[in-house]
Write an enzyme that holds these catalytic residues in place. Structure first.
Site, PDB file in Angstrom:
ATOM      1  N   ARG A  16      11.302  -5.917   4.599  1.00 27.76           N
ATOM      2  CA  ARG A  16      11.037  -4.594   4.718  1.00 27.76           C
ATOM      3  C   ARG A  16      12.036  -3.827   5.269  1.00 27.76           C
ATOM      4  NH1 ARG A  16       5.146  -2.243   5.283  1.00 27.76           N
ATOM      5  NH2 ARG A  16       5.029  -3.533   7.244  1.00 27.76           N
ATOM      6  N   LYS A  33       0.894  -1.129   0.018  1.00 31.01           N
ATOM      7  CA  LYS A  33       0.007   0.027   0.007  1.00 31.01           C
ATOM      8  C   LYS A  33       0.811   1.357  -0.023  1.00 31.01           C
ATOM      9  CE  LYS A  33      -2.095  -1.059   3.749  1.00 31.01           C
ATOM     10  NZ  LYS A  33      -1.256  -2.379   4.058  1.00 31.01           N
ATOM     11  N   ARG A  59      -0.398  -9.567  13.162  1.00 29.44           N
ATOM     12  CA  ARG A  59      -0.942  -8.165  12.616  1.00 29.44           C
ATOM     13  C   ARG A  59      -1.901  -8.922  11.294  1.00 29.44           C
ATOM     14  NH1 ARG A  59       3.649  -4.748  10.770  1.00 29.44           N
ATOM     15  NH2 ARG A  59       1.959  -3.461  10.016  1.00 29.44           N
ATOM     16  N   ARG A 102      -8.983   1.557   8.989  1.00 26.72           N
ATOM     17  CA  ARG A 102      -8.663   0.082   9.324  1.00 26.72           C
ATOM     18  C   ARG A 102      -9.644  -0.799   9.927  1.00 26.72           C
ATOM     19  NH1 ARG A 102      -2.787   0.844   9.200  1.00 26.72           N
ATOM     20  NH2 ARG A 102      -1.600  -1.431   8.891  1.00 26.72           N
ATOM     21  N   ARG A 127      11.707  -2.764  11.122  1.00 25.49           N
ATOM     22  CA  ARG A 127      10.484  -2.104  12.046  1.00 25.49           C
ATOM     23  C   ARG A 127      10.226  -3.421  13.237  1.00 25.49           C
ATOM     24  NH1 ARG A 127       5.914  -0.037   8.209  1.00 25.49           N
ATOM     25  NH2 ARG A 127       4.579  -1.045  10.043  1.00 25.49           N
TER      26      ARG A 127
HETATM   27  P1  ADP Z   1       2.325  -1.780   3.317  1.00 25.12           P
HETATM   28  O1  ADP Z   1       2.340  -0.282   3.114  1.00 25.12           O
HETATM   29  O2  ADP Z   1       1.037  -2.413   2.591  1.00 25.12           O
HETATM   30  O3  ADP Z   1       2.470  -2.273   4.492  1.00 25.12           O
HETATM   31  P2  ADP Z   1       4.826  -1.722   1.860  1.00 25.12           P
HETATM   32  O4  ADP Z   1       4.583  -0.727   0.740  1.00 25.12           O
HETATM   33  O5  ADP Z   1       5.650  -1.011   2.883  1.00 25.12           O
HETATM   34  O6  ADP Z   1       3.336  -2.336   2.452  1.00 25.12           O
HETATM   35  O7  ADP Z   1       5.648  -2.938   1.238  1.00 25.12           O
HETATM   36  C1  ADP Z   1       5.927  -3.978   1.934  1.00 25.12           C
HETATM   37  C2  ADP Z   1       7.359  -4.506   1.582  1.00 25.12           C
HETATM   38  O8  ADP Z   1       7.229  -5.221   0.370  1.00 25.12           O
HETATM   39  C3  ADP Z   1       8.229  -3.391   1.450  1.00 25.12           C
HETATM   40  O9  ADP Z   1       9.667  -3.919   1.651  1.00 25.12           O
HETATM   41  C4  ADP Z   1       8.140  -3.258  -0.155  1.00 25.12           C
HETATM   42  O10 ADP Z   1       9.477  -2.724  -0.445  1.00 25.12           O
HETATM   43  C5  ADP Z   1       8.032  -4.693  -0.535  1.00 25.12           C
HETATM   44  N1  ADP Z   1       6.961  -4.585  -1.839  1.00 25.12           N
HETATM   45  C6  ADP Z   1       6.073  -3.593  -2.078  1.00 25.12           C
HETATM   46  N2  ADP Z   1       5.488  -3.839  -3.165  1.00 25.12           N
HETATM   47  C7  ADP Z   1       5.922  -4.962  -3.757  1.00 25.12           C
HETATM   48  C8  ADP Z   1       5.733  -5.734  -4.981  1.00 25.12           C
HETATM   49  N3  ADP Z   1       4.950  -5.557  -5.895  1.00 25.12           N
HETATM   50  N4  ADP Z   1       6.692  -6.771  -4.965  1.00 25.12           N
HETATM   51  C9  ADP Z   1       7.611  -7.308  -4.219  1.00 25.12           C
HETATM   52  N5  ADP Z   1       7.780  -6.580  -3.096  1.00 25.12           N
HETATM   53  C10 ADP Z   1       7.109  -5.415  -2.850  1.00 25.12           C
HETATM   54  P1  AMP Z   2       1.385   0.657   8.932  1.00 15.94           P
HETATM   55  O1  AMP Z   2       2.715   1.758   9.037  1.00 15.94           O
HETATM   56  O2  AMP Z   2       0.102   1.063   8.155  1.00 15.94           O
HETATM   57  O3  AMP Z   2       1.813  -0.659   8.673  1.00 15.94           O
HETATM   58  O4  AMP Z   2       0.823   0.577  10.558  1.00 15.94           O
HETATM   59  C1  AMP Z   2       1.799   0.104  11.563  1.00 15.94           C
HETATM   60  C2  AMP Z   2       0.921   0.395  12.604  1.00 15.94           C
HETATM   61  O5  AMP Z   2       0.345   1.223  13.178  1.00 15.94           O
HETATM   62  C3  AMP Z   2      -0.204  -0.800  12.680  1.00 15.94           C
HETATM   63  O6  AMP Z   2      -0.254  -2.118  12.995  1.00 15.94           O
HETATM   64  C4  AMP Z   2      -1.287  -0.180  13.864  1.00 15.94           C
HETATM   65  O7  AMP Z   2      -0.785  -0.768  15.016  1.00 15.94           O
HETATM   66  C5  AMP Z   2      -1.019   1.140  13.784  1.00 15.94           C
HETATM   67  N1  AMP Z   2      -1.843   1.942  12.886  1.00 15.94           N
HETATM   68  C6  AMP Z   2      -1.838   2.361  11.680  1.00 15.94           C
HETATM   69  N2  AMP Z   2      -2.919   3.007  11.192  1.00 15.94           N
HETATM   70  C7  AMP Z   2      -3.906   2.558  11.960  1.00 15.94           C
HETATM   71  C8  AMP Z   2      -5.332   2.580  11.916  1.00 15.94           C
HETATM   72  N3  AMP Z   2      -5.857   3.267  10.972  1.00 15.94           N
HETATM   73  N4  AMP Z   2      -6.002   2.244  13.213  1.00 15.94           N
HETATM   74  C9  AMP Z   2      -5.318   1.638  14.170  1.00 15.94           C
HETATM   75  N5  AMP Z   2      -3.844   1.542  14.218  1.00 15.94           N
HETATM   76  C10 AMP Z   2      -3.292   2.055  13.002  1.00 15.94           C
END
Ligand code: ADP
Ligand code: AMP
Length: 214
Positions: A127, A13, A171, A88, A160
């Protein structure tokens, strides 16, 4: 254009939201980034949020909804935004819908980045996040030019705490219980679109552009 990113943690995302924000000149609003910035700055909100985040749980709605409603009311969001990680839960979606209704506005697209759970553990374990500027990398799929160093700002990259394997499964469970119902919510609202998030990052983005338009 008002956009929501939906999908499991690690689905991509944030990766896509950053590109959407750049292409359509709208702000990228990530609640996760906002909480992490608060943790880094030692604020009261940060202290509260950290206790939930470290356990893989959601931060309570009452700490989250007002924050987002305030943020989307700022001047830079007047032409739209891409919300990443919010809503969420159903109560968060309702709070957003109510705030938008009050201004005769609506979400144009809820983009579901579809990735099966079996891919997620690898995605999140690889990541690497920059705590300086919020950039995200992957050791295999999107590596920084220099290992462990952010291309954009030069700060150190970290795994992280909530991306450690013991927290990832929790999660995912939270996602299926509390966040996945939003797919039906936004389908009913007529805003739901889907992309196959297992493809390469650039291919996923091209699919999104096909939906949003050039
Ligand atoms: P989210 O915001 O949904 O938690 P991220 O955008 O941070 O996810 O992506 C999670 C991990 O996967 C990151 O390390 C990112 O670089 C990698 N990633 C994102 N999109 C892809 C993809 N299409 N193919 C492979 N790896 C990806
Ligand atoms: P993210 O960076 O989107 O993966 O979010 C990391 C963490 O932040 C999540 O696992 C939750 O603990 C918290 N968080 C982020 N967005 C929300 C939300 N909209 N509602 C509740 N918790 C959130």
């Amino acid at each position: 254009m008002k956009i929501i990113m939906l999908g499991a943690p690690g689905a991509g995302k944030g990766t896509q939201a950053k590109q959407i924000a750049a292409k359509y000149s709208i702000p990228h609003i990530s609640t996760g980034d906002i909480f992490r910035a608060n943790i880094k700055n030692g604020t009261e909100l940060g202290k509260k949020a950290k206790s939930y985040m470290d356990q893989g749980l959601l931060v309570p709605d009452e700490l989250t909804c007002d924050l987002v409603v305030d943020r989307i009311s700022q001047a830079d969001a007047v032409n739209g935004y891409v919300l990443d990680g919010f809503p969420r839960t159903i109560p968060q979606a309702e709070a957003l819908t109510n705030a938008l209704n009050a201004r005769n506005e609506k979400i144009d697209y809820a983009i579901n980045v579809e990735v099966p759970d079996s891919n997620i553990v690898n995605r999140m374990g690889g990541r690497r996040a920059c705590l300086g500027c919020g950039a995200t990398y992957h050791v295999e799929f999107n590596a920084p030019k220099k290992e462990g160093v952010c291309d954009a700002c030069g700060a150190e990259l970290v795994l992280r705490d909530d991306d450690k394997p013991e927290t990832v499964q929790k999660r995912l469970n939270v996602y299926h219980d509390q966040t996945q119902p939003l797919i039906e919510y936004y389908s009913k609202a007529g805003a739901m679109v889907e992309v196959d998030g297992t493809q390469d990052i650039d291919v996923v983005f091209q699919d999104i552009i096909k939906i949003l338009g050039e």
